[in-house]
Motif scaffolding. Structure first.
Motif, PDB file in Angstrom:
ATOM      1  N   THR A  14       0.847  -1.185   0.000  1.00  0.00           N
ATOM      2  CA  THR A  14       0.000   0.000   0.000  1.00  0.00           C
ATOM      3  C   THR A  14       0.888   1.242   0.000  1.00  0.00           C
ATOM      4  O   THR A  14       2.110   1.140   0.113  1.00  0.00           O
ATOM      5  CB  THR A  14      -0.897   0.040   1.251  1.00  0.00           C
ATOM      6  OG1 THR A  14      -0.057   0.095   2.414  1.00  0.00           O
ATOM      7  CG2 THR A  14      -1.817  -1.170   1.323  1.00  0.00           C
ATOM      8  N   GLU A  15       0.259   2.387  -0.091  1.00  0.00           N
ATOM      9  CA  GLU A  15       0.992   3.661  -0.074  1.00  0.00           C
ATOM     10  C   GLU A  15       1.860   3.795   1.177  1.00  0.00           C
ATOM     11  O   GLU A  15       2.959   4.329   1.127  1.00  0.00           O
ATOM     12  CB  GLU A  15      -0.013   4.819  -0.141  1.00  0.00           C
ATOM     13  CG  GLU A  15       0.601   6.187  -0.146  1.00  0.00           C
ATOM     14  CD  GLU A  15      -0.458   7.259  -0.228  1.00  0.00           C
ATOM     15  OE1 GLU A  15      -0.342   8.105  -1.129  1.00  0.00           O
ATOM     16  OE2 GLU A  15      -1.395   7.252   0.595  1.00  0.00           O
ATOM     17  N   ASP A  16       1.363   3.263   2.307  1.00  0.00           N
ATOM     18  CA  ASP A  16       2.114   3.335   3.560  1.00  0.00           C
ATOM     19  C   ASP A  16       2.926   2.059   3.819  1.00  0.00           C
ATOM     20  O   ASP A  16       3.265   1.744   4.944  1.00  0.00           O
ATOM     21  CB  ASP A  16       1.209   3.685   4.741  1.00  0.00           C
ATOM     22  CG  ASP A  16      -0.108   2.928   4.760  1.00  0.00           C
ATOM     23  OD1 ASP A  16      -0.398   2.168   3.819  1.00  0.00           O
ATOM     24  OD2 ASP A  16      -0.862   3.104   5.728  1.00  0.00           O
TER      25      ASP A  16
ATOM     26  N   ASP B 198      -0.627   1.094  -4.661  1.00  0.00           N
ATOM     27  CA  ASP B 198       0.518   1.796  -4.071  1.00  0.00           C
ATOM     28  C   ASP B 198       0.245   3.273  -3.834  1.00  0.00           C
ATOM     29  O   ASP B 198       1.099   3.995  -3.337  1.00  0.00           O
ATOM     30  CB  ASP B 198       1.779   1.604  -4.914  1.00  0.00           C
ATOM     31  CG  ASP B 198       1.670   2.174  -6.315  1.00  0.00           C
ATOM     32  OD1 ASP B 198       0.557   2.559  -6.741  1.00  0.00           O
ATOM     33  OD2 ASP B 198       2.715   2.232  -6.992  1.00  0.00           O
ATOM     34  N   ARG B 199      -0.962   3.704  -4.146  1.00  0.00           N
ATOM     35  CA  ARG B 199      -1.368   5.089  -3.879  1.00  0.00           C
ATOM     36  C   ARG B 199      -2.566   5.146  -2.942  1.00  0.00           C
ATOM     37  O   ARG B 199      -3.241   6.164  -2.837  1.00  0.00           O
ATOM     38  CB  ARG B 199      -1.685   5.797  -5.189  1.00  0.00           C
ATOM     39  CG  ARG B 199      -0.437   5.926  -6.045  1.00  0.00           C
ATOM     40  CD  ARG B 199      -0.654   6.780  -7.228  1.00  0.00           C
ATOM     41  NE  ARG B 199       0.597   6.849  -7.991  1.00  0.00           N
ATOM     42  CZ  ARG B 199       0.661   7.101  -9.261  1.00  0.00           C
ATOM     43  NH1 ARG B 199      -0.442   7.341  -9.933  1.00  0.00           N
ATOM     44  NH2 ARG B 199       1.813   7.129  -9.879  1.00  0.00           N
ATOM     45  N   VAL B 200      -2.820   4.020  -2.268  1.00  0.00           N
ATOM     46  CA  VAL B 200      -3.929   3.913  -1.320  1.00  0.00           C
ATOM     47  C   VAL B 200      -3.351   3.464   0.015  1.00  0.00           C
ATOM     48  O   VAL B 200      -2.562   2.525   0.075  1.00  0.00           O
ATOM     49  CB  VAL B 200      -4.974   2.884  -1.823  1.00  0.00           C
ATOM     50  CG1 VAL B 200      -6.119   2.748  -0.845  1.00  0.00           C
ATOM     51  CG2 VAL B 200      -5.483   3.267  -3.201  1.00  0.00           C
ATOM     52  N   SER B 201      -3.743   4.133   1.105  1.00  0.00           N
ATOM     53  CA  SER B 201      -3.240   3.763   2.430  1.00  0.00           C
ATOM     54  C   SER B 201      -3.969   2.528   2.948  1.00  0.00           C
ATOM     55  O   SER B 201      -5.054   2.180   2.460  1.00  0.00           O
ATOM     56  CB  SER B 201      -3.451   4.910   3.421  1.00  0.00           C
ATOM     57  OG  SER B 201      -4.837   5.054   3.708  1.00  0.00           O
ATOM     58  N   LEU B 202      -3.392   1.882   3.951  1.00  0.00           N
ATOM     59  CA  LEU B 202      -4.047   0.724   4.552  1.00  0.00           C
ATOM     60  C   LEU B 202      -5.415   1.113   5.106  1.00  0.00           C
ATOM     61  O   LEU B 202      -6.375   0.363   4.966  1.00  0.00           O
ATOM     62  CB  LEU B 202      -3.189   0.108   5.653  1.00  0.00           C
ATOM     63  CG  LEU B 202      -3.814  -1.116   6.327  1.00  0.00           C
ATOM     64  CD1 LEU B 202      -4.049  -2.237   5.330  1.00  0.00           C
ATOM     65  CD2 LEU B 202      -2.976  -1.577   7.483  1.00  0.00           C
ATOM     66  N   GLN B 203      -5.513   2.278   5.703  1.00  0.00           N
ATOM     67  CA  GLN B 203      -6.796   2.733   6.236  1.00  0.00           C
ATOM     68  C   GLN B 203      -7.857   2.784   5.125  1.00  0.00           C
ATOM     69  O   GLN B 203      -8.999   2.360   5.324  1.00  0.00           O
ATOM     70  CB  GLN B 203      -6.663   4.102   6.892  1.00  0.00           C
ATOM     71  CG  GLN B 203      -7.944   4.594   7.522  1.00  0.00           C
ATOM     72  CD  GLN B 203      -7.773   5.909   8.242  1.00  0.00           C
ATOM     73  OE1 GLN B 203      -6.706   6.522   8.224  1.00  0.00           O
ATOM     74  NE2 GLN B 203      -8.824   6.369   8.878  1.00  0.00           N
ATOM     75  N   GLU B 204      -7.475   3.245   3.942  1.00  0.00           N
ATOM     76  CA  GLU B 204      -8.408   3.276   2.819  1.00  0.00           C
ATOM     77  C   GLU B 204      -8.694   1.869   2.296  1.00  0.00           C
ATOM     78  O   GLU B 204      -9.816   1.561   1.916  1.00  0.00           O
ATOM     79  CB  GLU B 204      -7.843   4.145   1.694  1.00  0.00           C
ATOM     80  CG  GLU B 204      -7.734   5.616   2.087  1.00  0.00           C
ATOM     81  CD  GLU B 204      -6.905   6.415   1.097  1.00  0.00           C
ATOM     82  OE1 GLU B 204      -7.419   7.443   0.614  1.00  0.00           O
ATOM     83  OE2 GLU B 204      -5.758   6.003   0.811  1.00  0.00           O
TER      84      GLU B 204
END
Length: 108
Positions: free
Chosen positions: A54-56, A78-84
């Protein structure tokens, strides 16, 4: 060159075994805990999964880019956070597992 060896498996010229990538094809969406658990219940030896970051930088189990191919989301993983990612779901309303979720599921 691939030589048939039954059960969807094949051997290449060097004798390396290749198997179909899906553990529970047609029974559960790819790269989900449901697929892994269904494959296990059906007696498969292993299930191939894809593990992007993911992003993070958290490893998740998701088939392909973009995420809308297999989920209700949009964009690149790779542009999305785990939260998303935790808000996304597959066609059978499963959440996207982290690699940790998958390892816990198969260890039990």
């Amino acid at each position: 060159m691939f030589l048939p060896d039954g059960c969807g498996r094949s051997l290449d010229a060097a004798g390396v075994e290749h198997r179909p990538p899906r553990g529970a094809a047609g029974h559960a969406p790819e790269n989900t805990l449901g697929e892994i658990q269904t494959g296990s219940a059906q007696g498969v030896d292993f299930v191939e999964i894809d593990v992007p970051r993911t992003e993070d930088h958290v490893l998740v189990v998701l088939h392909a880019e973009p995420v809308n191919r297999t989920t209700n989301g949009k964009g690149r993983i790779d542009r999305v956070s785990l939260q998303e990612v935790t808000k996304l779901s597959t066609e059978n309303v499963e959440t996207i597992p982290t690699i940790e979720d998958v390892l816990k599921a198969v260890a039990g």
